[in-house]
Design an enzyme around this catalytic site. Structure first.
Site, PDB file in Angstrom:
ATOM      1  N   LYS A   1       0.829  -1.221   0.000  1.00  0.00           N
ATOM      2  CA  LYS A   1       0.000   0.000   0.000  1.00  0.00           C
ATOM      3  C   LYS A   1       0.854   1.258   0.000  1.00  0.00           C
ATOM      4  CE  LYS A   1      -2.331  -1.021   3.751  1.00  0.00           C
ATOM      5  NZ  LYS A   1      -1.720  -2.339   4.044  1.00  0.00           N
TER       6      LYS A   1
ATOM      7  N   ARG B   1     -10.400   1.217   9.540  1.00  0.00           N
ATOM      8  CA  ARG B   1      -9.946  -0.157   9.787  1.00  0.00           C
ATOM      9  C   ARG B   1     -11.099  -1.091  10.136  1.00  0.00           C
ATOM     10  NH1 ARG B   1      -4.404  -0.903  10.319  1.00  0.00           N
ATOM     11  NH2 ARG B   1      -3.172   1.002  10.479  1.00  0.00           N
TER      12      ARG B   1
ATOM     13  N   ARG C   1      12.002  -9.814   4.844  1.00  0.00           N
ATOM     14  CA  ARG C   1      12.536  -8.448   5.027  1.00  0.00           C
ATOM     15  C   ARG C   1      13.630  -8.420   6.103  1.00  0.00           C
ATOM     16  NH1 ARG C   1       7.499  -4.218   5.226  1.00  0.00           N
ATOM     17  NH2 ARG C   1       7.273  -5.114   7.306  1.00  0.00           N
TER      18      ARG C   1
ATOM     19  N   ARG D   1      12.988  -7.568  11.935  1.00  0.00           N
ATOM     20  CA  ARG D   1      12.145  -6.893  12.911  1.00  0.00           C
ATOM     21  C   ARG D   1      11.207  -7.899  13.566  1.00  0.00           C
ATOM     22  NH1 ARG D   1       9.595  -2.111   9.392  1.00  0.00           N
ATOM     23  NH2 ARG D   1       7.797  -3.209  10.203  1.00  0.00           N
TER      24      ARG D   1
ATOM     25  N   ARG E   1      -1.218 -10.615  12.589  1.00  0.00           N
ATOM     26  CA  ARG E   1      -1.637  -9.349  11.966  1.00  0.00           C
ATOM     27  C   ARG E   1      -2.635  -9.604  10.835  1.00  0.00           C
ATOM     28  NH1 ARG E   1       3.798  -6.769  10.169  1.00  0.00           N
ATOM     29  NH2 ARG E   1       2.516  -5.001   9.513  1.00  0.00           N
TER      30      ARG E   1
END
Length: 212
Positions: A13, A88, A123, A156, A167
């Protein structure tokens, strides 16, 4: 164009928001940044939001909608905006409507859960300078070492597969139902997120009727 950008975490996004910002000549408005700004400037609604956060509570929908409304009333949003990170929930979407905020299109960027987990868990970032890497698509010259400053590359905590799945579960439970709400209003546009950035960008342009 007054646009809402939605999709699961890691769908791209932010990247598509930047591309659309240039193409449409409008500002991308991040809810998180709006909230921090309102608190920093100690506006009335900012003070109220700060109280909830300090008490460890979620900021209520009506307070968030008021923060969004105040931000969208700024001059840089007069010709349109891209709203990222809000609403949301369906309740927030309805509250946004009730507040008189007009939306032209809602762009949903769709990517399968398996690809999101694979993408985000790949990542890495430099522990010193924060430079982003990806062990699949953007590898450093030397494994585990930042090309720029020589710092150690780390993963992370929110990019660990279990956290990513949590999530995604929250997204499916709370945010995905908004899809039906906006589809019924006839303003939902869906674009498939692809492996190649240019392909995703082309899908987004087609979904919004912008051409290449």
């Amino acid at each position: 164009m007054k646009l809402i950008l939605m999709g699961p975490p890691g769908a791209g996004k932010g990247t598509q928001g930047e591309i659309l910002e240039k193409k449409l000549g409008v500002s991308t408005i991040s809810t998180g940044l709006m909230l921090r700004t309102a608190i920093k400037e100690q506006t009335e609604v900012g003070k109220l939001a700060e109280q909830y956060i300090n008490d460890g509570k979620l900021v209520p929908d009506d307070v968030m909608v008021e923060i969004v409304k105040q931000r969208l009333a700024q001059p840089d949003c007069a010709n349109g905006f891209i709203l990222d990170g809000f609403p949301r929930t369906t309740a927030q979407a309805k509250a946004l409507d009730d507040a008189g905020v007009e939306i032209d299109k809602v762009l949903l960027l769709e990517v399968e859960d398996e690809k999101i987990v694979e993408r985000l868990s790949s990542r890495r970032e430099c522990s010193k300078c924060g430079a982003p890497y990806n062990i699949v698509s953007k590898r450093p010259a030397v494994e585990g070492i930042c090309d720029s400053c020589g710092g150690e590359l780390i993963q992370r905590k929110d990019d660990v597969p279990e956290t990513i799945q949590n999530r995604l579960n929250v997204y499916h439970e709370q945010t995905e139902p908004i899809k039906s709400y906006y589809a019924e209003k006839g303003i939902l546009a869906v674009a498939k997120g692809e492996e190649e950035l240019k392909d995703t960008t082309a899908n987004v342009a087609a979904a919004l009727g912008l051409g290449e």
